[in-house]
Design a protein around this motif. Structure first.
Motif, PDB file in Angstrom:
ATOM      1  N   TYR A  16       0.829  -1.203   0.000  1.00 65.31           N
ATOM      2  CA  TYR A  16       0.000   0.000   0.000  1.00 65.31           C
ATOM      3  C   TYR A  16       0.862   1.250   0.000  1.00 65.31           C
ATOM      4  O   TYR A  16       0.632   2.192  -0.763  1.00 65.31           O
ATOM      5  CB  TYR A  16      -0.943   0.016   1.208  1.00 65.31           C
ATOM      6  N   ARG A  17       1.873   1.221   0.861  1.00 62.29           N
ATOM      7  CA  ARG A  17       2.701   2.433   0.954  1.00 62.29           C
ATOM      8  C   ARG A  17       3.481   2.678  -0.333  1.00 62.29           C
ATOM      9  O   ARG A  17       3.660   3.805  -0.757  1.00 62.29           O
ATOM     10  CB  ARG A  17       3.616   2.352   2.174  1.00 62.29           C
ATOM     11  N   LEU A  18       3.911   1.588  -0.953  1.00 67.77           N
ATOM     12  CA  LEU A  18       4.612   1.723  -2.237  1.00 67.77           C
ATOM     13  C   LEU A  18       3.666   2.310  -3.279  1.00 67.77           C
ATOM     14  O   LEU A  18       4.006   3.242  -4.011  1.00 67.77           O
ATOM     15  CB  LEU A  18       5.122   0.348  -2.701  1.00 67.77           C
ATOM     16  N   TRP A  19       2.447   1.781  -3.342  1.00 62.60           N
ATOM     17  CA  TRP A  19       1.459   2.284  -4.299  1.00 62.60           C
ATOM     18  C   TRP A  19       1.224   3.785  -4.078  1.00 62.60           C
ATOM     19  O   TRP A  19       1.220   4.575  -5.016  1.00 62.60           O
ATOM     20  CB  TRP A  19       0.132   1.534  -4.147  1.00 62.60           C
ATOM     21  N   ARG A  20       1.032   4.148  -2.818  1.00 62.72           N
ATOM     22  CA  ARG A  20       0.711   5.534  -2.531  1.00 62.72           C
ATOM     23  C   ARG A  20       1.865   6.461  -2.925  1.00 62.72           C
ATOM     24  O   ARG A  20       1.647   7.537  -3.485  1.00 62.72           O
ATOM     25  CB  ARG A  20       0.384   5.695  -1.038  1.00 62.72           C
ATOM     26  N   PHE A  21       3.066   5.992  -2.650  1.00 60.26           N
ATOM     27  CA  PHE A  21       4.233   6.794  -3.022  1.00 60.26           C
ATOM     28  C   PHE A  21       4.298   6.970  -4.546  1.00 60.26           C
ATOM     29  O   PHE A  21       4.480   8.071  -5.055  1.00 60.26           O
ATOM     30  CB  PHE A  21       5.507   6.115  -2.495  1.00 60.26           C
ATOM     31  N   LEU A  22       4.097   5.862  -5.262  1.00 54.31           N
ATOM     32  CA  LEU A  22       4.165   5.928  -6.725  1.00 54.31           C
ATOM     33  C   LEU A  22       3.085   6.847  -7.283  1.00 54.31           C
ATOM     34  O   LEU A  22       3.343   7.684  -8.149  1.00 54.31           O
ATOM     35  CB  LEU A  22       4.023   4.523  -7.325  1.00 54.31           C
ATOM     36  N   VAL A  23       1.874   6.703  -6.755  1.00 49.46           N
ATOM     37  CA  VAL A  23       0.760   7.473  -7.299  1.00 49.46           C
ATOM     38  C   VAL A  23       0.874   8.966  -6.960  1.00 49.46           C
ATOM     39  O   VAL A  23       0.510   9.833  -7.752  1.00 49.46           O
ATOM     40  CB  VAL A  23      -0.569   6.880  -6.782  1.00 49.46           C
ATOM     41  N   ARG A  24       1.409   9.254  -5.790  1.00 51.46           N
ATOM     42  CA  ARG A  24       1.495  10.665  -5.378  1.00 51.46           C
ATOM     43  C   ARG A  24       2.682  11.376  -6.013  1.00 51.46           C
ATOM     44  O   ARG A  24       2.584  12.536  -6.403  1.00 51.46           O
ATOM     45  CB  ARG A  24       1.629  10.766  -3.866  1.00 51.46           C
TER      46      ARG A  24
END
Ligand code: TRP
Length: 453
Positions: free
Chosen positions: A427-435
């Motif tokens: 989740y944290r990886l996804w959020r970092f990538l998306v943001r």
């Protein structure tokens, strides 16, 4: 409460049905027709590497965001964006993102259908044994005869659009599941067979080198933009197709896992198509940068030489048509869903209206290969311009806005509720990538290209 919303258009029967449908949308002409010729025009290896990187760090996160928004909104992308924006306290103008997607879908389908028409025409040419023992000159001649005849192109374009609209009118879930479950693996096996032929008879090592040995001297901002655009196009991202498919997704399915599965399958098919085609290209002294006719000029040579080629070739083009069919459906589904939701039309009426509109725009692509082939707008033919505008501009802008909405404007609580990934590393990886990575990546590519222009 978003958790209880359901779609008026129905729901997939299972998580697998969604994976199949999304794969059906992603795997299409983009993988087998477009990827090889765009890779060929952009120098091979380095382009392929950038393409795969774009799929992994921009494509997968945006796909997850699109599915997430779709499942939460449960409507056509236009209404989903409006509803979610209202829920998150944002401007109703986010509905415009859905509108841009509808427009992009129309424009893409208008040329997609013409190219799928070529594949249809090749089913019959191959079945008739036309390519038995064919030389490179002969296949080039056959291709040029086809595209220089507007009447033929219009007939095939019309047939393919009718096929598409019939499925859309009946509702996307019916039939699609079976088609993808059996035909996609079939297409995959045939591609492997072609790779086998390329290994035995083509310049396989040369093909491998071309595709996988990067020559960074060939990288320009334009090449990066093309690779990014191809990633969006091939994964069906940035116009709401995956969003609307997500809106039919059952609540308990894992968005991360399904997205990664779809993106991996899509990329694998593209790379394998490349491996089947380039060894043949080099063996017969063809040009890797031959453009949109590349597979139609190379694969028939292989079919003409291999034992049972007429049979395998016919089967191959039939499966290619199916792959294009399951993709084309997703290009109109957002528009049709909106017409049903907001205008109260039946699916049949909506499909007919969308089909007629697309048909007219498609004539531009038909003529750009013959009557209008000398006309240039911004240095491109009508077809090239449409393709460039949609893949390289509209889809990335759509993806950028989706990333901004999901990463910055939605409350994190809502996002977490829908993704159901808790606070995991994923989740944290996804959020970092998306943001950060996605918006900055897409933004930089645009800025660089603008500077060059
Ligand atoms: N991805 C499909 C292909 O590779 C084409 C496609 C279907 C598409 N739906 C899309 C492209 C939505 C962009 C957006 O052939």
């Amino acid at each position: 409460m978003a958790g209880v919303r359901t779609s008026i258009h129905g729901e997939w029967s299972s998580k697998l049905a969604f994976v199949l449908a999304a794969t059906g949308s992603a795997v299409g002409l983009g993988n087998i027709w477009k990827f090889p010729y765009v890779a060929g025009q952009n120098g091979g290896g380095a382009f392929v590497l950038i393409y795969v990187a774009c799929v992994a760090i921009i494509g997968v996160p945006i796909m997850m965001a699109e599915v997430m928004l779709g499942r939460r909104g449960r409507q056509s992308p236009i209404n989903t964006m409006r509803t979610l924006a209202a829920e998150e306290g944002r401007s109703p103008r986010w509905g415009l993102l859905g509108w841009m997607g509808v427009l992009a879908g129309f424009l893409i389908l208008s040329f997609y259908s013409v190219i799928a028409g070529w594949a249809l025409a090749y089913v019959f040419r191959t079945a008739a044994g036309l390519f038995d023992g064919a030389t490179a000159d002969f296949t080039a001649q056959v291709f040029s005869n086809l595209i220089s005849d507007p009447e033929k192109l219009i007939a095939w374009h019309t047939l393919f659009l009718i096929m598409t609209m019939v499925v859309v009118a009946r509702g996307v879930a019916a039939g699609l599941e079976t088609a993808v479950r059996f035909l996609m693996p079939g297409l995959f096996v045939l591609l492997l067979l072609l790779v086998g032929y390329a290994m035995a008879e083509g310049q396989f090592v040369h093909g491998l080198q071309f595709l996988f040995a990067p020559d960074f001297g060939k990288v320009t901002p334009e090449v990066i933009l093309m690779a990014m655009g191809q990633a969006f196009f091939s994964l069906s991202l940035g116009m709401g197709a995956i969003m609307i498919y997500g809106s039919y997704l059952p609540h308990d399915a894992s968005i991360a896992r399904t997205s990664i599965a779809v993106a991996s399958a899509d990329t694998l098919v593209a790379l394998i198509a490349g491996l089947a085609i380039f060894p043949v290209v080099f063996e017969y002294g063809l040009q890797p940068n031959a453009g949109p006719g590349l597979i139609f000029q190379t694969l028939p040579i292989a079919f003409g030489q291999m034992p049972g080629g007429a049979f395998f070739g016919t089967l191959f083009f039939i499966l290619l048509v199916f792959a294009a069919w399951t993709s084309a459906i997703s290009l109109v589904e957002p528009a049709v869903a909106w017409l049903v939701e907001n205008r109260g039309h039946t699916r049949v009426y909506a499909a007919v209206v969308c089909g007629m509109l697309t048909w007219f725009v498609g004539l531009g692509t038909v003529f750009s290969f013959n009557l209008w082939s000398d006309y240039r707008l911004f240095g491109r033919t009508f077809f090239d311009l449409l393709d460039y505008l949609t893949s390289n501009i509209m889809l990335p802008i759509g993806g950028l806005l989706i990333a901004i909405f999901a990463g910055w404007l939605m409350k994190e609580r809502s996002v977490k509720e829908e993704l159901k990934m808790d606070d995991s590393l994923g989740y944290r990886l996804w959020r970092f990538l998306v943001r950060y990575i996605t918006p900055v990546g897409v933004g930089l590519v645009f800025l660089n290209v603008i500077e060059v222009i």
